[in-house]
Design an enzyme around this catalytic site. Structure first.
Site, PDB file in Angstrom:
ATOM      1  N   HIS A 189      48.902 -49.197 -15.407  1.00 45.92           N
ATOM      2  CA  HIS A 189      49.868 -49.768 -14.457  1.00 45.92           C
ATOM      3  C   HIS A 189      49.861 -51.299 -14.538  1.00 45.92           C
ATOM      4  O   HIS A 189      50.209 -51.976 -13.566  1.00 45.92           O
ATOM      5  CB  HIS A 189      49.575 -49.331 -13.016  1.00 45.92           C
ATOM      6  CG  HIS A 189      49.578 -47.865 -12.806  1.00 45.92           C
ATOM      7  ND1 HIS A 189      50.677 -47.163 -12.359  1.00 45.92           N
ATOM      8  CD2 HIS A 189      48.600 -46.933 -12.993  1.00 45.92           C
ATOM      9  CE1 HIS A 189      50.389 -45.873 -12.275  1.00 45.92           C
ATOM     10  NE2 HIS A 189      49.127 -45.705 -12.657  1.00 45.92           N
ATOM     11  N   SER A 319      60.125 -72.934 -30.058  1.00 46.37           N
ATOM     12  CA  SER A 319      61.093 -73.456 -29.102  1.00 46.37           C
ATOM     13  C   SER A 319      61.769 -74.691 -29.658  1.00 46.37           C
ATOM     14  O   SER A 319      61.161 -75.496 -30.367  1.00 46.37           O
ATOM     15  CB  SER A 319      60.395 -73.811 -27.784  1.00 46.37           C
ATOM     16  OG  SER A 319      61.295 -74.451 -26.894  1.00 46.37           O
ATOM     17  N   LYS A 325      55.088 -74.829 -28.924  1.00 47.31           N
ATOM     18  CA  LYS A 325      55.196 -73.445 -28.470  1.00 47.31           C
ATOM     19  C   LYS A 325      55.329 -72.517 -29.681  1.00 47.31           C
ATOM     20  O   LYS A 325      56.102 -72.767 -30.591  1.00 47.31           O
ATOM     21  CB  LYS A 325      56.403 -73.276 -27.559  1.00 47.31           C
ATOM     22  CG  LYS A 325      56.438 -71.971 -26.780  1.00 47.31           C
ATOM     23  CD  LYS A 325      57.553 -72.031 -25.730  1.00 47.31           C
ATOM     24  CE  LYS A 325      57.504 -70.842 -24.784  1.00 47.31           C
ATOM     25  NZ  LYS A 325      57.927 -69.615 -25.442  1.00 47.31           N
ATOM     26  N   GLU A 332      58.959 -59.454 -31.624  1.00 46.25           N
ATOM     27  CA  GLU A 332      60.281 -59.506 -30.991  1.00 46.25           C
ATOM     28  C   GLU A 332      61.330 -58.930 -31.941  1.00 46.25           C
ATOM     29  O   GLU A 332      62.220 -58.168 -31.520  1.00 46.25           O
ATOM     30  CB  GLU A 332      60.625 -60.949 -30.617  1.00 46.25           C
ATOM     31  CG  GLU A 332      59.747 -61.531 -29.523  1.00 46.25           C
ATOM     32  CD  GLU A 332      59.896 -63.033 -29.361  1.00 46.25           C
ATOM     33  OE1 GLU A 332      59.447 -63.553 -28.334  1.00 46.25           O
ATOM     34  OE2 GLU A 332      60.461 -63.681 -30.264  1.00 46.25           O
TER      35      GLU A 332
END
Length: 464
Positions: A189, A319, A325, A332
């Site tokens: 969870h 980025s 970054k 992805e």
């Protein structure tokens, strides 16, 4: 219009100019004009499958005495030219085309007929002595050729896909061995749970991928049963004696697959159930890699405010505005491909269900959906493995810190002090911020060494 740049061919609908340089003919030219839809030409493996069928048909027809030696040799040489990579650019019909794939079939017939005739000293567009329909298409119909070509194409792509799946599975299996004793907090969870190891997580990914590969492999025997020889509606109209068996034997030789005539050729022409089942196995793979990709993104989240238990290889800046970054771009990408494959599977299922009576006219797009799904998954898995899994690093210290501060460790005390007392320890840890280990030692319930051993023993997978 420069007449020198065109030749004129005639069919049952009239006369049409065809580019003089083209190896295809009038029916292909009509299809190019009629279907400017996706801009995508036929899949290369699909071209190979189609031409192999033409060659197998010629072999069977020649063996039966229906195709004379001169025409047979000319067609065989034409097929071999295409199979060795020549004239692939002449297969020009859009993937979205006339139902069942008649335009693609005629594209192949015309290209091979023209190549055969030039080889015999003839002219493009004259179709003498080799005719596209009478000789190249002898004993065939679009209705039995296209579903056979789709099955052969899937079989051709399958080893490459399985290699890509195994490549990722093995990369995870290697990490599983490397991180077998790296204790970390399990999470259910998305909340702290009992301890596990990073090796166990990676091992589970490898096992799951190999299970899905087995499901894909299990579809192979169904795809090897073909309906070629059924002709228009499965009855074998206008086919030579022994044609279906001889053609299947030749396709087995050409493809290296155990190709056989289906037990019921009519059924194998009507039904695309085996292709739908294969698409379902692709869906299962897409579902699993979606889950795994999401896990990798979570495990690598951070580097300061996320889990950051692993660091993925930095393959590009993440980025355009935030310096330094780095994003989990390979996973992805893998997610995006998997979602697209799920959409292709839904389309494939609908198209498989859309068959009517003796024919499924949705076959061109059904085949394209399968081919795309297989190619995309193959390429995406290879890229994500080589630039996402291989080379990742593990922050073992962070894994250990999470494990030792997790309130889930209180669960390990159930047998020693009971669920109620363990719940109190968990609540105290949550409210005070003190690790369960520290509280247990302070209460005199267990030594630090004994607690650490208990955590390690609990984290390691138990043998069944």
């Amino acid at each position: 219009m420069n007449d020198d740049a065109f030749r004129h061919e005639t069919d049952s609908l009239g006369t049409l100019p065809v580019p003089a340089s083209a190896w295809y003919g009038i029916q292909t030219a009509r299809a190019v004009h009629n279907f400017p839809i996706s801009g995508r030409r036929p899949d290369d493996d699909f071209i190979t499958a189609t031409v192999r069928i033409k060659l197998a048909a010629a072999v069977a027809n020649h063996a039966a005495g229906w195709l004379d030696a001169q025409r047979f040799e000319a067609i065989r040489r034409a097929c071999e030219l295409v199979l060795t990579g020549k004239h692939r650019d002449q297969f020009v019909v859009d993937r979205f085309q006339a139902g069942a794939g008649t335009s693609h079939n005629m594209n192949a017939n015309e290209v091979l007929a023209n190549l055969a005739n030039i080889g015999l000293g003839g002219e493009k567009g004259r179709y003498e002595p080799v005719h596209p329909n009478d000789h190249v298409n002898m004993g065939q119909s679009t209705n039995d050729l296209i579903p056979t070509a789709i099955r052969l194409t899937v079989l051709a792509k399958l080893p490459r896909l399985l290699d890509a799946v195994e490549g990722m599975a093995q990369a995870f299996a290697d990490l599983a061995v490397q991180e077998a004793d790296t204790v970390k907090s399990g999470r259910t969870h998305l909340q702290d749970a009992v301890p596990t190891t990073l090796g166990a997580e990676f091992s589970a990914y490898a096992w799951t991928l190999r299970r899905v590969a087995g499901q894909l492999e299990a579809q192979r025997p169904y795809l090897c049963a073909i309906g070629l020889g059924g002709s228009a509606v499965g009855t074998g109209l206008n086919t030579a004696p022994g044609y279906a068996k001889r053609a299947a034997e030749e396709l087995a030789r050409l493809s290296g697959e155990p190709i056989v005539p289906a037990g019921n050729i009519i059924a194998q022409m009507q039904s695309m159930a085996d292709l739908a089942a294969f698409s379902g196995a692709l869906r299962a793979l897409a579902i699993e890699i979606t889950r795994i990709a999401n896990d990798m993104r979570l495990l690598a989240s951070g580097p300061r405010t996320g889990l950051a238990e692993i660091t993925l290889p930095a393959v590009q800046p993440g980025s355009s505005i935030m310096p330094g970054k780095v994003n989990p771009v390979m996973f992805e990408m893998l997610n995006q491909v998997a979602y697209q494959v799920l959409g292709q599977d839904h389309a494939a299922a609908q198209m498989a269900a859309a068959g009517q009576l003796e024919l499924n006219v949705m076959m061109p797009a059904l085949g394209s959906a399968l081919f795309d799904g297989m190619d995309w998954l193959t390429n995406a898995l290879q890229a994500a493995t080589n630039r996402g899994v291989v080379g990742l690093t593990v922050d073992r210290e962070r894994c250990r810190d999470y494990a030792h501060t997790s309130v889930g460790l209180a669960t390990l005390l159930n047998r020693a002090i009971g669920y109620a007392k363990a719940a109190e320890i968990a609540k105290e840890s949550q409210h005070s911020g003190r690790p369960v280990r520290e509280i247990v030692v302070a209460h005199g319930l267990m030594s630090a060494e004994a607690f650490d051993k208990m955590v390690l023993d609990a984290a390691l997978p138990q043998q069944p």
